[in-house]
Structures are given as structure tokens and as C-alpha cells.
Design a protein around this motif. Structure first.
Motif, mmCIF file in Angstrom:
data_model
loop_
_atom_site.group_PDB
_atom_site.id
_atom_site.type_symbol
_atom_site.label_atom_id
_atom_site.label_comp_id
_atom_site.label_asym_id
_atom_site.label_seq_id
_atom_site.Cartn_x
_atom_site.Cartn_y
_atom_site.Cartn_z
ATOM 1 N N PHE A 146 1.541 7.986 5.236
ATOM 2 C CA PHE A 146 2.915 8.334 5.609
ATOM 3 C C PHE A 146 3.890 7.542 4.750
ATOM 4 O O PHE A 146 3.505 6.582 4.068
ATOM 5 C CB PHE A 146 3.163 8.062 7.095
ATOM 6 N N GLY A 147 5.144 7.955 4.795
ATOM 7 C CA GLY A 147 6.162 7.256 4.033
ATOM 8 C C GLY A 147 7.511 7.927 4.175
ATOM 9 O O GLY A 147 7.623 9.036 4.719
ATOM 10 N N SER A 153 10.823 2.203 -0.138
ATOM 11 C CA SER A 153 10.195 1.286 0.807
ATOM 12 C C SER A 153 11.168 1.004 1.948
ATOM 13 O O SER A 153 12.392 1.057 1.764
ATOM 14 C CB SER A 153 9.785 -0.013 0.113
ATOM 15 N N SER A 154 10.625 0.707 3.147
ATOM 16 C CA SER A 154 11.493 0.414 4.286
ATOM 17 C C SER A 154 10.752 -0.474 5.276
ATOM 18 O O SER A 154 9.523 -0.463 5.357
ATOM 19 C CB SER A 154 11.937 1.706 4.986
ATOM 20 N N ASP A 155 11.527 -1.241 6.046
ATOM 21 C CA ASP A 155 10.939 -2.116 7.055
ATOM 22 C C ASP A 155 10.220 -1.314 8.136
ATOM 23 O O ASP A 155 9.186 -1.732 8.646
ATOM 24 C CB ASP A 155 12.028 -2.981 7.693
ATOM 25 N N ARG A 156 10.780 -0.146 8.502
ATOM 26 C CA ARG A 156 10.156 0.624 9.584
ATOM 27 C C ARG A 156 8.810 1.192 9.162
ATOM 28 O O ARG A 156 7.883 1.255 9.972
ATOM 29 C CB ARG A 156 11.104 1.727 10.053
ATOM 30 N N VAL A 157 8.682 1.573 7.918
ATOM 31 C CA VAL A 157 7.390 2.038 7.425
ATOM 32 C C VAL A 157 6.384 0.887 7.404
ATOM 33 O O VAL A 157 5.234 1.038 7.824
ATOM 34 C CB VAL A 157 7.539 2.668 6.025
ATOM 35 N N GLU A 172 -2.293 4.326 4.345
ATOM 36 C CA GLU A 172 -1.733 4.196 3.008
ATOM 37 C C GLU A 172 -0.301 4.697 3.023
ATOM 38 O O GLU A 172 0.018 5.696 3.693
ATOM 39 C CB GLU A 172 -2.553 5.017 2.003
ATOM 40 N N VAL A 173 0.564 3.994 2.307
ATOM 41 C CA VAL A 173 1.915 4.478 2.044
ATOM 42 C C VAL A 173 1.920 4.934 0.594
ATOM 43 O O VAL A 173 2.011 4.113 -0.319
ATOM 44 C CB VAL A 173 2.958 3.378 2.288
ATOM 45 N N PRO A 174 1.785 6.241 0.338
ATOM 46 C CA PRO A 174 1.678 6.715 -1.046
ATOM 47 C C PRO A 174 2.962 6.496 -1.831
ATOM 48 O O PRO A 174 4.057 6.441 -1.260
ATOM 49 C CB PRO A 174 1.399 8.225 -0.883
ATOM 50 N N ALA A 175 2.812 6.402 -3.137
ATOM 51 C CA ALA A 175 3.991 6.290 -3.994
ATOM 52 C C ALA A 175 4.841 7.551 -3.916
ATOM 53 O O ALA A 175 6.067 7.500 -4.063
ATOM 54 C CB ALA A 175 3.571 6.028 -5.438
ATOM 55 N N ASP A 176 4.203 8.705 -3.688
ATOM 56 C CA ASP A 176 4.904 9.984 -3.577
ATOM 57 C C ASP A 176 4.310 10.744 -2.400
ATOM 58 O O ASP A 176 3.213 11.294 -2.490
ATOM 59 C CB ASP A 176 4.754 10.790 -4.870
ATOM 60 N N ILE A 177 5.018 10.770 -1.270
ATOM 61 C CA ILE A 177 4.470 11.382 -0.061
ATOM 62 C C ILE A 177 4.342 12.899 -0.203
ATOM 63 O O ILE A 177 3.421 13.509 0.336
ATOM 64 C CB ILE A 177 5.309 11.016 1.189
ATOM 65 N N VAL A 178 5.244 13.539 -0.953
ATOM 66 C CA VAL A 178 5.138 14.994 -1.135
ATOM 67 C C VAL A 178 3.884 15.338 -1.936
ATOM 68 O O VAL A 178 3.152 16.275 -1.596
ATOM 69 C CB VAL A 178 6.400 15.553 -1.821
ATOM 70 N N ASN A 230 7.005 22.129 -8.941
ATOM 71 C CA ASN A 230 7.375 20.815 -9.486
ATOM 72 C C ASN A 230 6.814 19.643 -8.680
ATOM 73 O O ASN A 230 7.404 18.555 -8.655
ATOM 74 C CB ASN A 230 8.902 20.687 -9.598
ATOM 75 N N VAL A 231 5.680 19.875 -8.039
ATOM 76 C CA VAL A 231 4.975 18.770 -7.394
ATOM 77 C C VAL A 231 4.098 18.124 -8.468
ATOM 78 O O VAL A 231 3.327 18.811 -9.137
ATOM 79 C CB VAL A 231 4.105 19.275 -6.226
ATOM 80 N N PRO A 232 4.192 16.796 -8.658
ATOM 81 C CA PRO A 232 3.494 16.147 -9.772
ATOM 82 C C PRO A 232 2.000 15.931 -9.520
ATOM 83 O O PRO A 232 1.507 14.807 -9.441
ATOM 84 C CB PRO A 232 4.237 14.809 -9.896
ATOM 85 N N MET A 233 1.279 17.025 -9.420
ATOM 86 C CA MET A 233 -0.157 16.955 -9.149
ATOM 87 C C MET A 233 -0.929 16.569 -10.409
ATOM 88 O O MET A 233 -0.553 16.940 -11.526
ATOM 89 C CB MET A 233 -0.655 18.306 -8.646
ATOM 90 N N ALA A 234 -2.038 15.866 -10.220
ATOM 91 C CA ALA A 234 -2.898 15.487 -11.343
ATOM 92 C C ALA A 234 -3.663 16.704 -11.848
ATOM 93 O O ALA A 234 -4.069 17.574 -11.066
ATOM 94 C CB ALA A 234 -3.881 14.409 -10.912
ATOM 95 N N ASP A 235 -3.868 16.779 -13.155
ATOM 96 C CA ASP A 235 -4.658 17.873 -13.726
ATOM 97 C C ASP A 235 -6.097 17.849 -13.208
ATOM 98 O O ASP A 235 -6.779 18.872 -13.219
ATOM 99 C CB ASP A 235 -4.662 17.773 -15.253
ATOM 100 N N SER A 236 -6.546 16.686 -12.762
ATOM 101 C CA SER A 236 -7.928 16.535 -12.273
ATOM 102 C C SER A 236 -8.066 16.851 -10.789
ATOM 103 O O SER A 236 -9.135 16.609 -10.200
ATOM 104 C CB SER A 236 -8.398 15.100 -12.519
ATOM 105 N N ALA A 237 -7.017 17.391 -10.168
ATOM 106 C CA ALA A 237 -7.031 17.587 -8.713
ATOM 107 C C ALA A 237 -8.190 18.460 -8.245
ATOM 108 O O ALA A 237 -8.806 18.183 -7.202
ATOM 109 C CB ALA A 237 -5.706 18.192 -8.254
ATOM 110 N N VAL A 238 -8.513 19.512 -8.996
ATOM 111 C CA VAL A 238 -9.615 20.394 -8.590
ATOM 112 C C VAL A 238 -10.941 19.654 -8.658
ATOM 113 O O VAL A 238 -11.735 19.651 -7.695
ATOM 114 C CB VAL A 238 -9.645 21.666 -9.463
#
Length: 311
Positions: A146-147, A153-157, A172-178, A230-238
Motif C-alpha cells: 500500500f501507499g 512518503s507519509s507518517d500515516r503510511v 511493502e510500500v512500493p515506489a509506485d503504487i499504481v 502510461n503505467v511504467p511496467m517492466a518489459d520482463s513483466a510476462v
């Protein structure tokens, strides 16, 4: 922390139990026979390590509870909007709301009602309701990510993260939650859709060349939709997701597959149906997901009472 589990199904029940066992003030929001069992005998949590009875407050009336520090939303995807209205008594100025639904739209739906109280969130667990008041976890990876929706970053997270760490929940708090939401979406829609039309667990679908190819085709389509949006998915996702499938317990199934098999309403519109719909919006064809969606739609419509089967 005072934490409400809104929807005590497989995911909500499992993670809520871990938090309650760690001493957090957990409230289970449930209904029907499930609620009656929770009140009478507690939540029975069954895992590969054994069984535990978890006792916590359980109710179907959020107004009895008042404001909480956090809400983990465990209802089905099509119930999120109604749940948002029902959970209003739980939400104070500092309450954080974490959706755990499969799909990529729940946070947007919750934020439309609660604004900045809403975080992005997802989970992974092979857990299900085995009976009233009885949650069964079959093993595998269990986690919450979540994030903040703006990835700041935030105190509540951090406070909620530490709470989950204390409950021994991998978090885990991902760098990019989307991006994280789409990675999960990519994984579960393919796993669930192929499992539902074949009626086979992952150990079978990943082992047969023809169904393994279906899994890969589904993953490739969802990745193409994500990139077009425009979601920054990795080319290796599959490749990465196929490697993950190979680690899942052989008897693993998804909630979509189990609900289809049981003749229940499902999240089809928010899984394979959403891939088709979101792909159409950006002119990306999704023929494999469309095939799965079309094949399962009659069963979904029957479960929702919109059609009858002759005989």
C-alpha cells in the motif's frame, strides 16, 4: 491501532486475524451466518501450520464502532461503492482506507467518496471462507502492499506499515503504487481467467503447453494495455509473472475461479472484463481476455439472476 476489516472474506479474514493475534484492536464487519459464527465462537483460522481461534469484535453495523485508525476494505470489487457509503461512520479526519481488491479501480472509487483518506492498496493471499466463521489459507505468499496515491512518503503510511510488521504480515510500500496495482492485476486476471474456463488449478494450467500458452497470451495483452495507459511496467513483466506462477502451490485457485465453480457472483467485470474495457479505451486489442470474458459471461449473468438456463 484500531482497525476495521470491512468485509471479512478470505483476504480480510486472514489479515484481520493476524492483526488481532498481534494485539491490535480489530473489528470485523461481516453479515449473515458468517457474522453469527464470528460472534458466537470467534474466527477460526486454518493454515498449513494449524488452526487458531481469533476473538475480536464483530458487527454488521459500523455506526456501533465509530471512528477507527484504519480500514482494510475486503469486499468484492463490485461492492466497493456500496461499501464506501456504509463505512462512513468509521471514517474520521485521520482514518486511512486501504482497498485490498483485485483490479485497478477500487482506490479511485473510494477516493471519490473519501478523498485524501484513501490510499492505494493490494494484497496477495490464497485464502477463502471455508464455512461460517472459518477462514482457510492454503499457503503460498501472503502480503499487503500500500501507499499514498501520489507515491509520497507519509507518517500515516509508516505507522500502518509498522503495525503490519508487528503482526508478521509481509508488507511493502512500493515506489509506485499504481505500477504495483497493475502488476497484481496482470497476474491475477490471467491466473483467474484461465483457471475459470479450464476448471483446473494452477499446477495443471502451468504444466500443459496449451494452457501455459494461454496464460502467457493473457499476460502479454494486459501488459500492452498497461503500457498504452502510461503505467511504467517492466518489459520482463510476462516472464517474471510466469516464474511466479511456477512457485504457487499446485492446488492454487483464485476467488474468481472458485466463485464461478460455485455458481456465485464474481469479479469478472473487474478482472478480464476490465482488461477488455480498459484496452478498448486505448485501442489495444485483447482477444484472449475477450474470449475468456465471453465464455464466462453466461455463468455470471445466471449467478446475478439476469438469465436462466433451460431445463
Amino acid at each position: 491501532m484500531r482497525i476495521a476489516i470491512f468485509g471479512t472474506g478470505g483476504a480480510g479474514g486472514y489479515f484481520g486475524a493476524q492483526l488481532a493475534l498481534a494485539g491490535e484492536q480489530v473489528v470485523f464487519i461481516a453479515r449473515g451466518d458468517h457474522l453469527r459464527a464470528l460472534k458466537a465462537t470467534g474466527l477460526r483460522l486454518e493454515t498449513p501450520a494449524g488452526e487458531t481461534i481469533v476473538r475480536a469484535v464483530a458487527t454488521d453495523n459500523p455506526a456501533e464502532i465509530g471512528h477507527v485508525d484504519a480500514i482494510l476494505v475486503g469486499v468484492k470489487a463490485w461492492q466497493v461503492t456500496d461499501a464506501a457509503n456504509a463505512m462512513r461512520p468509521l471514517v474520521g479526519p485521520d482514518t486511512v482506507i486501504v482497498p485490498l481488491q483485485n483490479g485497478v479501480e477500487a482506490a479511485t472509487e473510494l477516493a471519490a467518496v473519501f478523498g485524501s483518506n484513501t490510499l492505494g492498496g493490494l494484497c496477495g493471499t490464497l485464502s477463502l471462507i471455508a464455512g461460517p466463521g472459518h477462514i482457510r489459507n492454503v499457503g503460498g505468499q501472503n502480503f499487503i502492499k500500500f501507499g499514498e496515491l501520489d507515491n509520497k512518503s507519509s507518517d500515516r503510511v509508516e505507522r500502518l506499515r509498522q503495525c503490519l510488521v508487528g503482526a508478521k504480515v509481509p508488507v511493502e510500500v512500493p515506489a509506485d503504487i499504481v505500477k504495483a496495482l497493475w502488476n497484481k492485476f496482470l497476474m491475477v486476471t490471467s491466473f483467474g481467467g484461465v483457471g475459470a474456463i479450464t476448471r483446473a488449478p494452477i499446477g495443471v494450467t502451468r504444466a500443459i503447453p496449451e494452457t501455459r500458452r494461454l496464460l502467457e497470451q493473457c499476460l502479454q495483452e494486459t501488459l500492452a494495455v498497461a503500457k498504452a495507459r502510461n503505467v511504467p511496467m517492466a518489459d520482463s513483466a510476462v516472464t517474471d509473472t510466469m516464474k511466479f506462477y511456477d512457485t504457487v502451490p499446485a492446488n492454487g485457485t483464485t476467488s474468481l475461479q472458485r466463485d464461478i465453480a460455485d455458481g456465485k457472483m464474481t469479479e469478472l467485470e473487474y478482472w478480464n472484463g476490465a482488461v477488455v474495457r480498459l484496452g478498448r479505451e486505448v485501442d489495444v486489442p485483447t482477444p484472449t481476455h475477450r474470449f475468456i470474458y465471453d465464455c464466462l459471461l453466461p455463468l455470471e449473468l445466471r449467478a446475478r439472476g439476469k438469465i436462466d438456463f433451460p431445463g
